[in-house]
Design an enzyme around this catalytic site. Structure first.
Site, PDB file in Angstrom:
ATOM      1  N   PRO A 156       0.360  -1.226   0.163  1.00 56.42           N
ATOM      2  CG  PRO A 156       0.064  -0.632   2.056  1.00 56.42           C
ATOM      3  CD  PRO A 156       0.760  -2.057   1.314  1.00 56.42           C
ATOM      4  CD  GLU A 157       2.194   3.008  -4.059  1.00 57.67           C
ATOM      5  OE1 GLU A 157       2.371   4.192  -4.369  1.00 57.67           O
ATOM      6  OE2 GLU A 157       2.454   2.373  -4.440  1.00 57.67           O
TER       7      GLU A 157
ATOM      8  CE  LYS B  60       6.199   3.988   1.040  1.00 54.84           C
ATOM      9  NZ  LYS B  60       6.230   3.032  -0.297  1.00 54.84           N
TER      10      LYS B  60
ATOM     11  CE1 TYR C  31      -0.402 -15.913   5.644  1.00 55.64           C
ATOM     12  CE2 TYR C  31      -2.693 -15.153   4.671  1.00 55.64           C
ATOM     13  CZ  TYR C  31      -1.658 -16.145   4.516  1.00 55.64           C
ATOM     14  OH  TYR C  31      -2.101 -16.740   3.517  1.00 55.64           O
TER      15      TYR C  31
ATOM     16  NE  ARG D 260       5.479  -9.812  -1.310  1.00 59.79           N
ATOM     17  CZ  ARG D 260       5.701  -9.383  -2.350  1.00 59.79           C
ATOM     18  NH1 ARG D 260       4.852  -8.044  -2.920  1.00 59.79           N
ATOM     19  NH2 ARG D 260       6.770  -9.382  -3.215  1.00 59.79           N
TER      20      ARG D 260
ATOM     21  CG  ASN E  90       6.043   0.464  -8.718  1.00 58.94           C
ATOM     22  OD1 ASN E  90       7.065   1.387  -8.818  1.00 58.94           O
ATOM     23  ND2 ASN E  90       5.865  -0.667  -9.051  1.00 58.94           N
TER      24      ASN E  90
END
Length: 369
Positions: free
Chosen positions: A2-3, A60, A107, A126, A186
């Site tokens: 996320p951004e 972030k 998670y 991740r 990104n």
């Protein structure tokens, strides 16, 4: 991902439902990678019984200000996310938690239950996210090392243009540098460069004033709109590059072909037809060679033939000269060998005659009986 828009949506959701509530229960996962510098038990004991006064964000990074230190901070990384049970936060592009999944998610890295029954969880599939327990998050790394927040502290156009003029790096790599502007990741970098019609590898210092102004405007507009819709991707404008930039799949945006390169160390989507490299920074000279007329072409061919003939003649002369020189050296060497042989023969004959004379002399002097 996320951004800034996704993290801001999480901050707003926590601010709306958690402020003023006391933490009744906390469960931290035994993940020493995501929990940075703090054990699960230490994190749990620091939060239980504390009241949440404010949810804050820069770039972030998000943190909760409690009624007394220490304060938990969340660096979202590549896949960090905040989920509140029964309350939608945002429509994440790659959400790992669905309404029908178990709660809290497998998670989950930190699970919190408030005194009014509200529950929220910070998840990270991740494991690139980081959870820290800090005395003063704003004055400590990594938050203290961040540049201007792209939403709360937007750079003025003059300062933005001046800063770009001093940077000899690719523009996308610069936008991803959180010490320059914090919050751009990104997908936002790709989007704002597409809307500003700037090649991702363009050197920042070589941007024109008009390009700097266009990029400044695009950053402000893209982030403002994404935040206004709580980062809900289904509400992003249909003509945004965002919708077709994922997975490096062939496609187009508004009828223009998308291509993928690496810029700033990240996979980058751009539209070559619209985002052209400007200035003198191309590696190769791609300017077309002028076409020759038929007469000029014939003349050029004849000239080339004459040049080749001259070179061949020069080459032949040089070879002949080298052969003649070698032959001359060989003759000289042969003559010298013959001289040496004659001398040796003369010396041998003289020596033989001398030996005969010596024997004759000895025979004459030998006494008779």
């Amino acid at each position: 991902m996320p951004e800034l828009p996704e993290v801001e949506a999480a901050r707003r959701a926590l601010q709306a439902v958690c402020v003023g509530r006391r933490i009744r229960r906390c469960a931290a996962a035994p993940d020493s990678v995501v929990l940075s510098g703090v054990s699960p038990s230490r994190l749990e004991s620091a939060l239980v019984g504390r009241s949440i006064l404010e949810a804050k964000r820069k770039g972030k990074n998000l943190w909760l200000r409690l009624d007394e230190p220490l304060f938990p901070s969340f660096q979202f990384g590549m896949a960090g996310a905040i989920y509140i049970k029964g309350i939608p936060v945002t429509n994440y592009k790659r959400s790992v938690v669905q309404p029908t999944d178990e709660w809290p998610s497998k998670y989950s890295k930190v699970f919190v239950e408030l005194d009014d029954g509200i529950e929220f969880s910070f998840t990270d599939k991740r494991r690139f996210a980081r959870i820290r327990l800090l005395d003063d998050p704003e004055c400590m790394p990594p938050i203290s090392e961040l540049g201007h927040d792209a939403l709360f502290e937007p750079m003025q156009l003059d300062n933005f243009t001046d800063s770009l003029s001093k940077r000899k790096t690719g523009i996308k790599a610069l936008l991803l540098d959180q010490s320059f502007i914090s919050g751009i990741g990104n997908w936002i970098a790709d989007e704002v460069l597409y809307q500003a019609r700037i090649h991702p590898l363009q050197i920042a210092a070589n941007l024109s004033t008009e390009s700097c102004e266009s990029l400044h405007q695009s950053i402000n507009e893209v982030i403002k709109h994404a935040v206004e819709v709580d980062a809900d991707i289904s509400r992003f404008p249909s003509d945004w590059l965002f919708h077709v930039r994922w997975g490096k799949k062939p496609g187009d945006v508004n009828g223009k072909k998308i291509e993928f390169i690496t810029a700033g160390g990240r996979t980058t989507a751009y539209v070559p037809e619209l985002q052209k490299m400007m200035g003198t920074q191309l590696i190769k000279d791609s300017s077309p060679k002028p076409k020759l007329t038929r007469r000029e072409s014939t003349k050029s061919d004849n000239s080339a033939t004459e040049t080749r003939t001259k070179c061949e003649d020069v080459g032949k002369r040089e070879i002949s000269a080298k052969v003649a020189k070698k032959q001359e050296k060989s003759k000289t060497k042969i003559v010298q060998i013959e001289k040496d042989l004659n001398i040796d023969l003369v010396n041998a004959a003289s020596k033989k005659r001398a030996e005969v004379v010596v024997r004759s002399t000895r025979q004459r002097k030998r006494p008779t009986n």
